[in-house]
Every structure is written in structure tokens, then in C-alpha cells.
Enzyme design. Sequence first.
Site, PDB file in Angstrom:
ATOM      1  N   THR A 241       6.390   2.952  -4.027  1.00  0.00           N
ATOM      2  CA  THR A 241       6.551   1.550  -5.078  1.00  0.00           C
ATOM      3  C   THR A 241       7.041   0.145  -5.786  1.00  0.00           C
ATOM      4  O   THR A 241       7.998   0.716  -5.247  1.00  0.00           O
ATOM      5  CB  THR A 241       5.028   2.437  -6.512  1.00  0.00           C
ATOM      6  OG1 THR A 241       4.623   1.676  -7.325  1.00  0.00           O
ATOM      7  CG2 THR A 241       6.489   2.714  -7.068  1.00  0.00           C
ATOM      8  N   CYS A 242       5.973  -0.518  -6.618  1.00  0.00           N
ATOM      9  CA  CYS A 242       7.182  -1.433  -7.035  1.00  0.00           C
ATOM     10  C   CYS A 242       6.459  -2.416  -7.527  1.00  0.00           C
ATOM     11  O   CYS A 242       5.351  -2.275  -8.957  1.00  0.00           O
ATOM     12  CB  CYS A 242       6.973  -2.248  -5.722  1.00  0.00           C
ATOM     13  SG  CYS A 242       6.164  -3.157  -4.392  1.00  0.00           S
ATOM     14  N   GLY A 243       6.178  -3.758  -7.252  1.00  0.00           N
ATOM     15  CA  GLY A 243       5.497  -4.527  -8.802  1.00  0.00           C
ATOM     16  C   GLY A 243       4.340  -4.906  -7.582  1.00  0.00           C
ATOM     17  O   GLY A 243       2.846  -4.501  -9.129  1.00  0.00           O
ATOM     18  N   GLY A 245       2.986  -4.425  -3.936  1.00  0.00           N
ATOM     19  CA  GLY A 245       3.177  -3.467  -2.750  1.00  0.00           C
ATOM     20  C   GLY A 245       4.010  -4.121  -1.664  1.00  0.00           C
ATOM     21  O   GLY A 245       3.786  -4.087  -0.644  1.00  0.00           O
ATOM     22  N   TRP A 270       3.229  -1.527  -9.954  1.00  0.00           N
ATOM     23  CA  TRP A 270       3.158  -1.364 -10.618  1.00  0.00           C
ATOM     24  C   TRP A 270       1.848  -2.592 -11.396  1.00  0.00           C
ATOM     25  O   TRP A 270       2.006  -2.458 -12.710  1.00  0.00           O
ATOM     26  CB  TRP A 270       4.829  -1.611 -11.699  1.00  0.00           C
ATOM     27  CG  TRP A 270       4.372  -1.821 -12.538  1.00  0.00           C
ATOM     28  CD1 TRP A 270       4.539  -2.890 -13.820  1.00  0.00           C
ATOM     29  CD2 TRP A 270       4.328   0.095 -13.427  1.00  0.00           C
ATOM     30  NE1 TRP A 270       5.571  -1.971 -15.248  1.00  0.00           N
ATOM     31  CE2 TRP A 270       4.815  -0.548 -15.035  1.00  0.00           C
ATOM     32  CE3 TRP A 270       4.841   0.415 -13.745  1.00  0.00           C
ATOM     33  CZ2 TRP A 270       5.228  -0.185 -15.672  1.00  0.00           C
ATOM     34  CZ3 TRP A 270       4.819   2.340 -14.070  1.00  0.00           C
ATOM     35  CH2 TRP A 270       5.019   1.841 -15.449  1.00  0.00           C
TER      36      TRP A 270
END
Length: 286
Positions: A241-243, A245, A270
Site C-alpha cells: 500500500t502507499c498513498g 497505489g 491510503w
Amino acid sequence: MNQIELPSSLVSPEWLSKHLTHQDVVVLDASWHMPASGRNGAEEWQQQRIPGSRFFDFDGRIKDQHTSLPHMLPDEKLFSKEVSALGISNHHIVVIYDSLGLFAAPRAWWMFRAMGHHKVAVLNGGLPAWQQAGLPLEQTAPAAVPPGQFSARLQPGWIADADIVARALQQNNSRVLDARSRERFSGTAADPRPGVRAGHMPGALCLPFNELLQDGRMLPEQELAAIFAPLLTPEQTLICTCGSGVTAAILALGAELAGHKNIAVYDGSWTEWGGSADRPVEKDVC
């Protein structure tokens, strides 16, 4: 021409230069920049590109057009239509690069994998590495390409939604790794998107994407394996996961190169989780 095979999900500028004119190879520029950067990947591709490359617009065209979340994976029909329009068919080998070195290209790599296409790789070091190697650029107007015939086949194992992530956070056979900075993960830095809370998912671990890179290139496989070893076992399912994708796919690519098999990307990342009051958020030191 003789048939060729990809050496891995990562290829060097030298490998691509050798096979650039092969009839089965298609090169895509998937450059994307954070909104605050003021840069436009498509405009830069119009000005200069690896010869013969086409632009893969996952932020504007090749995305789910029916959600407010940024650049979400489209359905099979739209992906097939847009990829075919780029002159790609299922037999093609697809090599993807971006103008920052190694930033957005893994997102496009993951999209192809999620749509059932295995003959896809990222150019290590991207356009900067290509230029540093003294290889030619194309600066004339991009040529039109005849359409291909690409048929996508969605692979659910490569994709995670919020409910899958919530369950994975409670299970020992899964691990959720967050590619955002340690400051954003810990909640000491505000999220850049309005209405999105700071912090992280309870039970997630922090692995900033830039710790897998050196000078815009992916670290060697042995170094990647050493980074992932303390964080997950080969048997665990990895969810990245990240901000929004994009950089999560850098973790997915790095994990695959390190030998991990069960890998998914949380597409909403996120932006979705931190923007929903129904999802728990923690703040602590990463």
C-alpha cells in the site's frame, strides 16, 4: 526475427537497446508526477522519448472512470480497449519506463500483471538510465500505430481492496507493507490530500519505497531479499500500500524480484483508507 524472452521483470537499458526493434517488443512511457510538481508526463513524452515508445496514461485514460479515487484499476473491457489502441496484442513483450528513473513504471507493470499479462518488465533506471547509457532519443512527432488485439483476464490475486486489507491485518499468514515515508506513516507529517487522516493502518509495517532504490534504479536482487527478509516470510501473502497505489507497486516489483510469489497491491491505498472514518488509524514511530 527470433523469439525472445524477458530475463526478469526488470531489464537494463542495454537489453532494451538490443531488442528495441524486435517485432514482438512494445515500449511504453508510463510517466506520472505528483500534482504539485507541475510536470506532465504526456507532454514530456511528446517532446522526447525512447524511439517508438507509446504513452500509457494510467492517470487519465486507463483507469476506472467511475470513482473519485485516483487512477484506480479499470475493468477488463476498458483496459483491453485502451491497450489495444496502443498497438499491443497478447503476444507482445511490454517494457515500461518513466522519466524519473523508477517511480511510476511499476504501477503500469502491476496493472498488466493484474490483467493477466506476464510478458511485461520495467526498464531499470528509466529514461535517465537510457540517456546516461548514451542511447538515442526520438524528438519528432510520435508516429501513429495500428491497433492491436489485447484481451485482458483479471487476476484477483494481484489486487486487494479495503476489506481484504482489513482481514489481512488480523492474520499471521499475511503482511501489509506501506511504501509511504516514515513521517507520513507515523503521522508526524500531514497527508497531502484534503480530508485524508495522518497515520497508518494498525498492524501495517513501514517500508518506504525509496529504500529499495539507489540512483533511480532498483537494488540488486540479493539486497532486496535482505530488506524483505525481516518483514515477511516466503509463505506470507504480501499486500503493498502507499498513498494512491503508485509507489506500492515499487514494493510489489521489488518483492517479486526478491523471490516472493503471493503479492497484491491495495489499489485504493491510503487515500481510501485514511479518507474513510470507518477504518482504524494509528500514529506511532516508524
